[in-house]
Write a protein that holds these residues in place. Sequence first.
Motif, PDB file in Angstrom:
ATOM      1  N   UNK A 233       0.824  -1.210   0.000  1.00  0.00           N
ATOM      2  CA  UNK A 233       0.000   0.000   0.000  1.00  0.00           C
ATOM      3  C   UNK A 233       0.860   1.264   0.000  1.00  0.00           C
ATOM      4  N   UNK A 234       2.008   1.200   0.663  1.00  0.00           N
ATOM      5  CA  UNK A 234       2.869   2.375   0.797  1.00  0.00           C
ATOM      6  C   UNK A 234       3.641   2.715  -0.472  1.00  0.00           C
ATOM      7  N   UNK A 235       3.754   1.762  -1.411  1.00  0.00           N
ATOM      8  CA  UNK A 235       4.573   2.018  -2.610  1.00  0.00           C
ATOM      9  C   UNK A 235       3.836   1.810  -3.925  1.00  0.00           C
ATOM     10  N   UNK A 236       2.606   1.283  -3.881  1.00  0.00           N
ATOM     11  CA  UNK A 236       1.911   0.928  -5.125  1.00  0.00           C
ATOM     12  C   UNK A 236       1.300   2.124  -5.844  1.00  0.00           C
ATOM     13  N   UNK A 237       0.710   3.047  -5.089  1.00  0.00           N
ATOM     14  CA  UNK A 237       0.141   4.229  -5.722  1.00  0.00           C
ATOM     15  C   UNK A 237      -1.370   4.252  -5.793  1.00  0.00           C
ATOM     16  N   UNK A 238      -2.054   3.118  -5.620  1.00  0.00           N
ATOM     17  CA  UNK A 238      -3.522   3.092  -5.576  1.00  0.00           C
ATOM     18  C   UNK A 238      -4.195   3.462  -6.875  1.00  0.00           C
ATOM     19  N   UNK A 239      -3.844   2.813  -7.963  1.00  0.00           N
ATOM     20  CA  UNK A 239      -4.425   3.105  -9.275  1.00  0.00           C
ATOM     21  C   UNK A 239      -5.926   2.825  -9.285  1.00  0.00           C
ATOM     22  N   UNK A 240      -6.689   3.716  -9.876  1.00  0.00           N
ATOM     23  CA  UNK A 240      -8.147   3.591  -9.868  1.00  0.00           C
ATOM     24  C   UNK A 240      -8.734   2.813 -11.021  1.00  0.00           C
ATOM     25  N   UNK A 241      -7.936   2.547 -12.054  1.00  0.00           N
ATOM     26  CA  UNK A 241      -8.435   1.791 -13.207  1.00  0.00           C
ATOM     27  C   UNK A 241      -7.282   1.007 -13.821  1.00  0.00           C
ATOM     28  N   UNK A 242      -7.607   0.119 -14.682  1.00  0.00           N
ATOM     29  CA  UNK A 242      -6.545  -0.709 -15.256  1.00  0.00           C
ATOM     30  C   UNK A 242      -7.107  -1.783 -16.164  1.00  0.00           C
ATOM     31  N   UNK A 243      -6.342  -2.851 -16.375  1.00  0.00           N
ATOM     32  CA  UNK A 243      -5.052  -3.177 -15.736  1.00  0.00           C
ATOM     33  C   UNK A 243      -3.899  -2.343 -16.276  1.00  0.00           C
ATOM     34  N   UNK A 244      -2.806  -2.338 -15.523  1.00  0.00           N
ATOM     35  CA  UNK A 244      -1.617  -1.581 -15.922  1.00  0.00           C
ATOM     36  C   UNK A 244      -0.407  -2.508 -15.850  1.00  0.00           C
ATOM     37  N   UNK A 245       0.362  -2.532 -16.954  1.00  0.00           N
ATOM     38  CA  UNK A 245       1.520  -3.422 -17.024  1.00  0.00           C
ATOM     39  C   UNK A 245       2.847  -2.669 -17.110  1.00  0.00           C
ATOM     40  N   UNK A 246       2.783  -1.360 -17.161  1.00  0.00           N
ATOM     41  CA  UNK A 246       4.006  -0.574 -17.207  1.00  0.00           C
ATOM     42  C   UNK A 246       4.725  -0.595 -15.868  1.00  0.00           C
ATOM     43  N   UNK A 247       6.029  -0.774 -15.904  1.00  0.00           N
ATOM     44  CA  UNK A 247       6.803  -0.858 -14.668  1.00  0.00           C
ATOM     45  C   UNK A 247       6.771   0.440 -13.870  1.00  0.00           C
ATOM     46  N   UNK A 257      -6.018  -2.684  -1.752  1.00  0.00           N
ATOM     47  CA  UNK A 257      -7.403  -2.204  -1.842  1.00  0.00           C
ATOM     48  C   UNK A 257      -8.142  -2.458  -0.542  1.00  0.00           C
ATOM     49  N   UNK A 258      -7.895  -3.616   0.066  1.00  0.00           N
ATOM     50  CA  UNK A 258      -8.510  -3.949   1.346  1.00  0.00           C
ATOM     51  C   UNK A 258      -8.100  -2.965   2.436  1.00  0.00           C
ATOM     52  N   UNK A 259      -6.828  -2.590   2.430  1.00  0.00           N
ATOM     53  CA  UNK A 259      -6.287  -1.775   3.511  1.00  0.00           C
ATOM     54  C   UNK A 259      -6.600  -0.292   3.357  1.00  0.00           C
ATOM     55  N   UNK A 260      -6.590   0.197   2.135  1.00  0.00           N
ATOM     56  CA  UNK A 260      -6.748   1.633   1.895  1.00  0.00           C
ATOM     57  C   UNK A 260      -8.125   2.132   2.328  1.00  0.00           C
ATOM     58  N   UNK A 261      -8.142   3.070   3.246  1.00  0.00           N
ATOM     59  CA  UNK A 261      -9.379   3.724   3.660  1.00  0.00           C
ATOM     60  C   UNK A 261     -10.308   2.907   4.519  1.00  0.00           C
ATOM     61  N   UNK A 262      -9.860   1.741   5.007  1.00  0.00           N
ATOM     62  CA  UNK A 262     -10.771   0.885   5.771  1.00  0.00           C
ATOM     63  C   UNK A 262     -11.184   1.523   7.100  1.00  0.00           C
ATOM     64  N   UNK A 263     -10.304   2.343   7.681  1.00  0.00           N
ATOM     65  CA  UNK A 263     -10.626   2.983   8.961  1.00  0.00           C
ATOM     66  C   UNK A 263     -11.647   4.108   8.800  1.00  0.00           C
ATOM     67  N   UNK A 264     -11.873   4.547   7.556  1.00  0.00           N
ATOM     68  CA  UNK A 264     -12.791   5.657   7.309  1.00  0.00           C
ATOM     69  C   UNK A 264     -14.184   5.181   6.913  1.00  0.00           C
ATOM     70  N   UNK A 265     -14.380   3.860   6.791  1.00  0.00           N
ATOM     71  CA  UNK A 265     -15.667   3.335   6.353  1.00  0.00           C
ATOM     72  C   UNK A 265     -16.583   3.081   7.548  1.00  0.00           C
ATOM     73  N   UNK A 266     -17.875   3.236   7.323  1.00  0.00           N
ATOM     74  CA  UNK A 266     -18.873   3.004   8.374  1.00  0.00           C
ATOM     75  C   UNK A 266     -19.281   1.539   8.394  1.00  0.00           C
ATOM     76  N   UNK A 267     -19.394   0.982   9.599  1.00  0.00           N
ATOM     77  CA  UNK A 267     -19.781  -0.416   9.751  1.00  0.00           C
ATOM     78  C   UNK A 267     -21.153  -0.659   9.107  1.00  0.00           C
ATOM     79  N   UNK A 268     -21.234  -1.689   8.274  1.00  0.00           N
ATOM     80  CA  UNK A 268     -22.492  -2.039   7.629  1.00  0.00           C
ATOM     81  C   UNK A 268     -22.760  -1.325   6.324  1.00  0.00           C
ATOM     82  N   UNK A 269     -21.896  -0.363   5.971  1.00  0.00           N
ATOM     83  CA  UNK A 269     -22.074   0.344   4.704  1.00  0.00           C
ATOM     84  C   UNK A 269     -21.579  -0.514   3.548  1.00  0.00           C
TER      85      UNK A 269
END
Length: 307
Positions: A233-247, A257-269
């Motif tokens: 998560x710290x080095x990938x960049x969080x691309x919003x669309x793809x796929x992307x094969x460029x180095x 994706x699982x980790x990003x923003x999980x603390x900001x989500x509301x339970x049950x949403x």
Amino acid sequence: MTNAKNINKRIDRIVKKVLLATSILSALFIILIILIVAIRGLRPFFSSYDGIKVNFFKFITGTKYFKPTYRIGYIIINTLYIVFLTILVATPISVLTALFVAKIAPKPLGKILNTLIEVLASIPSIIFGMFGKGYIVVLVRNIASTFGIVTAGGQSTLATVIVLTMMIMPTITMLSITAIKSVPEEIEHASLALGASKVQTMFQISLNAAKPGIFAGIILGVGRALGEATAVTMVAGGRGSGPSFGLFDTTRTITSTLLTGISETDFGSLEYDIRFSIGLVLIVVIILVNFILNKVKNRLGRYYEQS
């Protein structure tokens, strides 16, 4: 004597029951985790969230991950692509290192290297992530700028692959060392007696005989690469669309994706439950990849036995 035998039999039965209980407990933990993730992860496909309902086919094949359009098809492809590149880089380095430690290095040096590899394996993923963020990302950015390529500050597929390579190398190396050391010396001596050089013996005999063990290390390495979240998560960049094969392109994996923003989500949403859906997909991907790799490993084992 009879009493002693009866006591031994009772002890054996008790030990068997204890071992059976621990095995069942371990299996129950795994089943419980999968059930909880599955129950929560299937909700978005059967329930409505303020009129929004997720289509499973679009979810699993889509190419954009934006709220409320959650599509992870490209993320699955990115994940498998990154893991493939990581294994491609890490395997030869790890195996050659293991060969040096097991067969070439003097015993004092071998012990030092073995200790360093074990220490590297015990470093937490957050440390790898910090190193990747503070150094690898900068290195990638500088390399890209040398060739006139614009990057997102160095966050990229290449940075992710480098960090994951460092993380899985110790696992593959340690198991490869064990596998190479377990090769019977009689086989190697026979090869030398037939006129083969030490280098030929190491590469053609020792490594061939150690293939099943080396492959077991690769399987564990793949498992860690698929399941790593923090450092990626710290080095990938969080691309919003793809796929992307460029180095040098930003990327996104299932775990990031699982980790990003999980603390900001509301339970049950929807945003909360969809992460369980992604987690369920990750479990399926890991099971399928491990199944395929184990099939390949078994074939390699049978091939070696026949040869």
